[in-house]
Design a protein around this motif. Structure first.
Motif, PDB file in Angstrom:
ATOM      1  N   THR A  64       0.674  -0.508   0.105  1.00 56.01           N
ATOM      2  CA  THR A  64      -0.168  -0.036   0.083  1.00 56.01           C
ATOM      3  C   THR A  64       1.540   1.391   0.027  1.00 56.01           C
ATOM      4  N   LEU A  65       0.431   2.281  -0.241  1.00 51.48           N
ATOM      5  CA  LEU A  65       1.645   3.615  -1.130  1.00 51.48           C
ATOM      6  C   LEU A  65       0.265   5.066  -1.416  1.00 51.48           C
ATOM      7  N   PHE A  66       0.903   5.323  -0.401  1.00 48.20           N
ATOM      8  CA  PHE A  66       0.425   7.451  -0.239  1.00 48.20           C
ATOM      9  C   PHE A  66       1.659   8.143  -0.160  1.00 48.20           C
ATOM     10  N   ASN A 182       0.358  -6.110  -6.970  1.00 44.63           N
ATOM     11  CA  ASN A 182      -0.595  -7.398  -5.524  1.00 44.63           C
ATOM     12  C   ASN A 182      -1.902  -7.981  -6.523  1.00 44.63           C
ATOM     13  N   LYS A 183      -1.661  -7.815  -7.683  1.00 43.37           N
ATOM     14  CA  LYS A 183      -2.506  -8.597  -8.412  1.00 43.37           C
ATOM     15  C   LYS A 183      -1.391  -9.976  -9.655  1.00 43.37           C
ATOM     16  N   ALA A 203      -3.246  -9.463  -3.286  1.00 46.85           N
ATOM     17  CA  ALA A 203      -3.986  -9.130  -2.958  1.00 46.85           C
ATOM     18  C   ALA A 203      -5.517 -10.233  -2.788  1.00 46.85           C
ATOM     19  N   GLU A 204      -4.905 -11.603  -2.890  1.00 49.20           N
ATOM     20  CA  GLU A 204      -6.285 -12.868  -2.249  1.00 49.20           C
ATOM     21  C   GLU A 204      -5.780 -12.993  -1.033  1.00 49.20           C
ATOM     22  N   LEU A 205      -4.139 -12.917  -0.553  1.00 50.22           N
ATOM     23  CA  LEU A 205      -4.009 -13.347   0.938  1.00 50.22           C
ATOM     24  C   LEU A 205      -4.376 -12.319   1.680  1.00 50.22           C
TER      25      LEU A 205
END
Length: 301
Positions: A64-66, A182-183, A203-205
């Motif tokens: 996750t990135l901001f 992530n995908k 993403a699934e985990l």
């Protein structure tokens, strides 16, 4: 003495924290680009985001990135991420200790933004049990995020070079890279005895469901956007009903508005005029990028 002259850094031997569930251990670090990498406005002020904070889940390797312009804003995004994990639900919830409660913690390096009073207040507010801080100037001790940054900057460079998008929009290229990785599925061992493996994505985990690639698009792909509303009326009936631009991503993957983060329907489009718009009425043509990218098309190859 000769021994003093030959003193070297002692190798980092401590094993990094391991997690058995999503959100149990989070690796955090800060990434910054130089002001020389970004264009300047008429008044000389740097255009675009200059700092980024990345969160990597230890269990799933979900990223996750901001982004922000000042490092003083970084603790606010740490708070936003932790609250999205539902950490506040565990505050004052001592009755959960006997019901499978897991201690949540973060792993950072010795950087100033991650060791400030503001960041400490975020940890207390979100009920994090510990801030595992490593020594400064030792990337090996926070290698999970440091390795991600090395991959991320390579992805950003390639996306900007292939698409021809201005450097001030590098943060859109970075978010596109994070979403795609992530995908990206990798193998995991299902049964150690038989050696059976399966394919799974971060993403699934992390979310417990398979991600969708229905709106996956190449970064910087040429497109045209339908003009609607008052702008269409002002243009008149004989004007072209669409404008051209380049796609920077899809709103369902998340859009950052200053210090807020939202999920939207529609594509993020950078118009040829330099304006950034969000619209569902977009027709995309990925063939120029698949044929070799912006630079090859411009050189006639």
């Amino acid at each position: 003495t000769f021994g003093d002259a030959r003193m070297r850094r002692i190798p980092y031997e401590r094993a990094l924290l391991r997690a058995e569930a999503p959100g149990e251990v989070t690796y955090v670090d800060v990434f910054s680009v130089s002001k020389h990498d970004l264009p300047a406005g008429v008044d000389g002020e740097t255009l675009g985001m200059q700092n980024a904070i990345m969160f990597v889940d230890s269990y799933s390797r979900h990223e996750t990135l901001f982004f922000c312009k000042s490092q003083r804003e970084l603790p606010q995004f740490a708070r936003l991420y932790m609250l999205q994990l539902g950490t506040q639900a565990h505050i004052a919830g001592h009755f959960l200790l006997g019901a499978g409660f897991r201690r949540r913690s973060v792993h950072t390096d010795g950087g100033t933004p991650m060791n400030s009073k503001e960041f400490e207040a975020v940890l207390l507010e979100c009920g994090l049990a510990a801030n595992v801080t490593t020594c400064p100037d030792t990337p090996e001790s926070n290698s999970v995020v440091e390795r991600r940054f090395g991959t991320l900057i390579a992805d950003v460079r390639s996306r900007l070079h292939m698409s021809g998008v201005d450097r001030r929009h590098w943060h859109h290229a970075a978010r596109h890279s994070v979403v795609m990785r992530n995908k990206l599925a990798s193998q995991r061992v299902v049964d150690p005895e038989t050696g059976d493996v399966s394919w799974v994505t971060p993403a699934e985990l992390f979310y417990g469901r398979r991600p969708s690639h229905r709106r996956t698009v190449a970064f910087g792909a040429p497109c045209r956007v339908l003009i609607q509303g008052a702008a269409r009326k002002r243009a008149g009936k004989l004007a072209q009903p669409c404008v051209r631009g380049r796609v920077l991503g899809h709103g369902e993957d998340g859009v950052q508005f200053g210090k807020a983060f939202r999920f939207m329907m529609g594509y993020i489009v950078l118009l040829d005029s330099g304006e950034l718009v969000y619209s569902k009425q977009v027709e995309i043509d990925e063939r120029p990028l698949l044929a070799g990218g912006h630079t090859h098309a411009a050189s006639g190859r």
